[in-house]
Design a protein around this motif. Structure first.
Motif, PDB file in Angstrom:
ATOM      1  N   TYR A  17       0.828  -1.196   0.000  1.00 54.10           N
ATOM      2  CA  TYR A  17       0.000   0.000   0.000  1.00 54.10           C
ATOM      3  C   TYR A  17       0.869   1.255   0.000  1.00 54.10           C
ATOM      4  O   TYR A  17       2.005   1.240   0.464  1.00 54.10           O
ATOM      5  CB  TYR A  17      -0.875   0.053   1.266  1.00 54.10           C
ATOM      6  N   LEU A  43      -5.214   3.951   3.177  1.00 56.79           N
ATOM      7  CA  LEU A  43      -4.209   3.304   2.339  1.00 56.79           C
ATOM      8  C   LEU A  43      -4.773   2.954   0.972  1.00 56.79           C
ATOM      9  O   LEU A  43      -5.937   2.584   0.849  1.00 56.79           O
ATOM     10  CB  LEU A  43      -3.700   2.037   3.025  1.00 56.79           C
ATOM     11  N   ASP A  44      -3.924   3.064  -0.055  1.00 59.58           N
ATOM     12  CA  ASP A  44      -4.271   2.666  -1.415  1.00 59.58           C
ATOM     13  C   ASP A  44      -3.461   1.425  -1.770  1.00 59.58           C
ATOM     14  O   ASP A  44      -2.229   1.447  -1.724  1.00 59.58           O
ATOM     15  CB  ASP A  44      -3.952   3.784  -2.407  1.00 59.58           C
ATOM     16  N   GLN A  45      -4.142   0.339  -2.132  1.00 63.99           N
ATOM     17  CA  GLN A  45      -3.453  -0.901  -2.457  1.00 63.99           C
ATOM     18  C   GLN A  45      -2.791  -0.805  -3.827  1.00 63.99           C
ATOM     19  O   GLN A  45      -3.417  -0.395  -4.799  1.00 63.99           O
ATOM     20  CB  GLN A  45      -4.442  -2.062  -2.425  1.00 63.99           C
TER      21      GLN A  45
END
Length: 178
Positions: free
Chosen positions: A81, A88-90
């Protein structure tokens, strides 16, 4: 009568705020993950919400990062992430242990290793992280110019990447290209 109840202590990198910082690659770490927990703000890792541990990596170069848990004593999911805790951005999801992503220099990546099957207790965990720099001719704009025929070359393409504009081969599956 006194009864002493001894609890299992979670690993030191059990929480996002205490992630193990990876400072150089390749990296291998083996820990006892018994006692790992999940926090309410942990993301879902490849569909898993089970107990997890955290690693943090800020590469110095643009490179392909390969993370796996080969050698571990239980099944895992590995996710990477960007962003901050709770937001959070995966960038990668590896069900069954491997997560591969192209990392940008100076960007911090948070790697979560989660127990893939909560019915199987966590035990020994081995985390392997490697980085591979893309070859100079990875992008079409930097293609190797062939000036004479016949032509022959040998190069390491381990860090090769793919972009949406690359042609698809092998039944439409995009592959890393040079």
């Amino acid at each position: 009568i006194s009864v002493l109840v001894v609890g299992v202590v979670p690993p030191s990198n059990d929480d996002f705020d205490h992630a193990t910082v990876v400072t150089s690659l390749p990296y291998t770490n083996s820990i006892d993950a018994e006692g790992a927990t999940s926090a309410p703000d942990d993301p879902t890792s490849c569909g898993s919400t089970a107990d997890s541990v955290w690693y943090q990596l800020t590469p110095k170069l643009n490179e392909t990062i390969v993370t796996n848990t080969n050698g571990s004593g239980y099944p895992t999911d590995v996710s990477a992430y960007t962003g901050s805790e709770g937001s959070l951005d995966q960038v990668a999801c590896g069900e069954g242990s491997d997560a591969i992503f192209v990392a940008k220099a100076g960007v911090t990546y948070h790697i979560m290793v989660a127990n893939a099957i909560s019915e199987i207790p966590a035990e020994n965990l081995t985390v392997n992280i490697g980085g591979f720099v893309a070859p100079p001719n990875d992008a079409i704009a930097h293609a190797t110019v062939i000036t004479a025929l016949p032509y022959s070359t040998s190069e390491d393409t381990t860090g090769a990447t793919t972009v949406p504009s690359d042609p698809s081969c092998f039944l439409g599956i995009p592959n890393a290209t040079v």
